[in-house]
Design an enzyme around this catalytic site. Structure first.
Site, PDB file in Angstrom:
ATOM      1  N   GLU A   9      -0.098  -5.370  -2.297  1.00 48.59           N
ATOM      2  CA  GLU A   9      -1.498  -5.805  -2.175  1.00 48.59           C
ATOM      3  C   GLU A   9      -2.428  -5.032  -3.092  1.00 48.59           C
ATOM      4  O   GLU A   9      -3.301  -5.608  -3.730  1.00 48.59           O
ATOM      5  CB  GLU A   9      -2.017  -5.635  -0.738  1.00 48.59           C
ATOM      6  N   GLU A  86      -0.454  -9.750   9.005  1.00 49.03           N
ATOM      7  CA  GLU A  86      -1.336 -10.050   7.878  1.00 49.03           C
ATOM      8  C   GLU A  86      -0.598  -9.874   6.563  1.00 49.03           C
ATOM      9  O   GLU A  86      -0.752 -10.674   5.637  1.00 49.03           O
ATOM     10  CB  GLU A  86      -2.574  -9.147   7.930  1.00 49.03           C
ATOM     11  N   ARG A 306      -1.541   0.940  10.785  1.00 46.37           N
ATOM     12  CA  ARG A 306      -1.911  -0.104  11.756  1.00 46.37           C
ATOM     13  C   ARG A 306      -0.717  -0.340  12.669  1.00 46.37           C
ATOM     14  O   ARG A 306       0.197  -1.090  12.337  1.00 46.37           O
ATOM     15  CB  ARG A 306      -2.325  -1.394  11.037  1.00 46.37           C
TER      16      ARG A 306
END
Length: 772
Positions: A9, A86, A306
């Site tokens: 990402e 995600e 996370r």
């Protein structure tokens, strides 16, 4: 073909990973999401199985072009996005926009950005997980349905652009309900009593005991009169020790951090907001360059941030045990590595707790490579993890019962730390000195009364939520997931539904009104339990137990029937909310300017009475403080006229911004920034360095005032023009004594900068130092 391609990402993560791989690999970044639902329309075909319509995210055209080109030149493409739902969805979107085929696609996931973890992931690739993708897509569509179906109704009813969110609105409800609990709370008086006692043999050995029982019952002392009845009896009584109990108490270490506990503890200890904590943790996870010159190495310092799982990999536990044994000794090691269980039944976002990738990278050794905030957060994570792998702390405890006048039982307790265990690395906020340790009292011993200490108290309402306690409440109720906590807190503050006062969250009038309207019209969706059940449904989608369409159909079946009646229900709820606690003197008023009725309205600044003749009549009365209503008058600037319609220009205060606006708004929406006299004079006196035009135009932007040349169509900052002279003040630096200092203005107000030692001192702190 040119080898293999790895797509991540972020550019920072790409830079780190590229150093771990050989020449046969190329690493590129998607720079976050590459496509999303359209920003200005629903983008969900409800009739066709809730099929989403995606479009390329703004500004991602060039990124996608480069990715497509690299995909076409590669043998295999490894999608190495974050190891959560995600990340899985981003990997799928990248594959879709670049035309990746299934045979060419490999999905890899790792929970720490280290050479070993990345190379191990490359050895164990898999395909894309459709269930995880559907779970993330379901969450996105759920939020879109709430936002695009409810927000327009709310905005029309409130006559201003507002928005509702599936999870954020529930968080707002918690804050509003807590505020109402506080307002409705009626304090009750009660008294407590302590006796300060001393041994007869050692007068200096004083200790305190609290009144525990009166005639075998818990004391209920509700007034000074009741306390005054027993004080004379106790002041003359004999105090005899009737029971002495000695023992030991173990205090177990905390589990290593998960997302919610990291945000909570960083807020409590470091005063970091959840957003700041997650931003810093992302930087530590993606990689920091350690070492110097040729020895420099970029490495991820912590595991993925996370997560809901406190599990720790066995190899990490073994490494921690080696470090603990070497640093503190074998006695600090438990007989076997401790295992921690998640308090959440749906802890599936990641497989490990947040921990350092190597405990041998101590805070001291990496500090010089980190900024101050990164270093503080890393040390907190490092210490918490090490502490979680250590022995419990051990206390010697002592409890003494003392009887006075036969009917009054006092109890004194004390403890003393005899083995620090995990406290050797993870200190508590409270000092151990705050706990008394009792002298060696014996059963039957008579002690002397030094003095009685009666104290008046009042029951306290529940405290307002802080950012950290709201996150803790959301997690405890099963609302939200690790990736959403920070954004939830940020959104309700950014929308001005909630403000922060003394570190606590307080709902605004606007937030209360919005909450009341949503609860009235969509009671089930605003329920905490309902939202928690939706999170469970999303987990079931991720596990393949529930289908994407079935889950969304059930949700929309609850939502759709309420949409038609929502405007009327909201309108009634809004009026009730706005008129709540409003004095009779402020009801049923007419406008003093035009005679039309005044109605209660709400803005980001609070409640006000506005004329129903708006926009022709702009009379308002500020009633955010109902006991002290204030008429608001427009402040016009003499000689200033609107260049579009010729109307007068007035000073407008909007949130934290102040600017000039046309009096004929909303028909004329012309605005102009308020410029300082200095920038006006500089514009008149300064020639354009490119074309020589003089004068230039003074302007103001997000970074301050600047000059603009209409001929060149270029902006010139004062620094670029050499005009950013700072004010020099003849004050010595509190750190090095240098004078003069430079007086500057920053994000948090004026401060003094020392050009010698580079120290910055706030104006408030400087006044304190100088005794002003």
């Amino acid at each position: 073909m040119s080898g293999n391609l790895v797509i991540v990402e972020s550019p920072a993560k790409a830079k780190t990973i590229s150093k771990y791989l050989g020449r046969g690999y190329r690493v590129l970044a998607s720079v976050g999401h590459v496509r999303d639902l359209p920003p200005k329309e629903l983008g969900v075909d409800i009739a066709n199985g809730f099929a989403p319509t995606y479009q390329v995210s703004k500004g991602k055209g060039e990124v996608i072009r480069k990715l497509k080109e690299a995909v076409g030149e590669s043998d295999l493409v490894y999608l190495a996005m974050d190891p959560d739902r995600e990340g899985e969805a981003i990997a799928w979107h990248v594959g879709e926009v670049t035309g990746l085929t299934e045979g060419k696609t490999r999905r890899i996931a790792f929970y720490q950005v280290t050479k070993r973890a990345v190379q191990e992931a490359l050895k164990n690739p898999r395909g894309l997980d459709r269930d995880l993708i559907d779970a993330q897509q379901s969450r996105r569509v759920l939020d879109r349905l709430v936002g695009y179906k409810i927000s327009p109704i709310l905005s029309r009813t409130m006559r201003k652009p507002l928005s509702a969110g599936r999870v954020q609105s529930v968080a707002l409800r918690l804050v509003v309900e807590r505020e109402r609990e506080i307002e409705a709370f009626v304090p009750e008086e009660y008294w407590t009593l302590e006796a300060e006692l001393q041994r007869r043999t050692q007068k200096k050995e004083r200790f305190k005991a609290h009144l525990l029982r009166i005639k075998g019952e818990k004391p209920h002392l509700g007034s000074k009169e009741e306390m005054d009845e027993i004080l004379p009896v106790l002041s003359k009584a004999t105090y005899t020790v009737t029971k002495v109990k000695k023992g030991q108490r173990r205090r177990n270490p905390y589990a290593p951090f998960i997302t919610s506990t990291l945000q909570t503890e960083a807020s409590h200890r470091l005063h970091f907001s959840p957003q700041r904590t997650m931003r810093l943790a992302q930087q530590l996870y993606e990689g920091i360059e350690l070492g110097e010159g040729a020895d420099a190495e970029t490495v991820g310092l912590i595991t993925y941030m996370r997560t809901d799982s406190p599990h720790v990999a066995p190899e990490a536990q073994e490494e921690a045990r080696r470090y603990i044994s070497k640093r503190w000794g074998e006695e600090y090691l438990p007989s076997s590595p401790p295992a921690y269980r998640s308090t959440s039944s749906s802890a599936q976002e990641a497989h490990e707790a947040i921990r350092p990738t190597s405990v041998f990278r101590t805070p001291k050794t990496v500090r010089k490579h980190l900024n101050r905030s990164q270093a503080r957060l890393y040390e907190l994570i490092w210490r918490r993890f090490l502490a979680s792998q250590m022995q419990p702390a051990l206390y010697a405890t002592m409890s003494v019962d003392i009887v006075a006048a036969k009917d009054y039982l006092f109890r004194a307790t004390g403890r003393r730390l005899i083995f620090p265990g995990f406290l050797a690395v993870y200190k508590e906020g409270k000092s151990e000195k705050d706990s008394q340790f009792l002298p060696p009292l014996e059963k039957g011993e008579v002690v002397d009364l030094h003095k009685l200490l009666p104290e008046q108290h009042f029951t306290q309402p529940p405290p307002r939520y802080s950012e950290s306690t709201l996150i803790k409440a959301l997690k405890g109720k099963g609302v939200g997931r690790p990736s959403t906590y920070a954004s939830i807190i940020s959104v309700i503050q950014r929308r001005r539904y909630v403000t922060k006062e003394d570190g606590r969250l307080k709902p605004t009038d606007l937030g209360i009104t919005v909450c009341d309207a949503l609860v009235a019209a969509f009671s089930n969706i605003m329920e905490v339990e309902y939202t928690a059940r939706m999170e469970e449904q999303l987990d079931h989608v991720a596990e393949g137990k529930v289908g994407y369409e079935a889950m969304l159909s059930a949700f929309y079946g609850d939502l759709e029937p309420k949409l038609g009646a929502a405007p009327d229900i909201m309108d009634e709820a809004i009026q009730r909310s706005l008129k709540a606690n409003l004095p009779e003197s402020l009801r049923n008023r007419n406008c003093p300017l035009c005679g039309k009725p005044l109605v209660v309205r709400v803005s980001k600044m609070g409640r006000f009475l506005g004329c129903t003749g708006y926009p022709e009549c702009r009379y308002t009365l500020d009633i955010s403080d109902p006991e002290n209503p204030q008429e608001t008058e427009d402040e016009f600037v003499e000689g200033e006229r609107c260049p579009k319609c010729g109307g007068r220009m007035k000073i407008v205060h909007y949130g934290n911004r102040t600017f000039l606006g046309c009096e004929n708004y909303p028909k004329c929406k012309y605005t102009r920034p308020i410029l300082s006299e200095r920038i006006k004079n500089l514009a008149a006196e300064t020639a354009c360095p490119k074309c020589g035009r003089k004068p230039m135009e003074p302007r103001k932007g997000r970074y301050g005032e600047y000059l603009y040349c209409p001929d060149c169509e270029e902006n010139f900052s004062l620094r670029k023009l050499g005009l950013d002279k700072v004010e020099k003040v003849d004050i010595p630096c509190p750190k090095c004594g240098h004078s003069p200092l430079e007086k500057r203005t920053g994000r948090y107000g004026p401060y003094y900068h020392c050009p010698a030692c580079k120290a910055n001192t706030s104006e408030k702190e400087m006044a304190r130092i100088r005794g002003e």
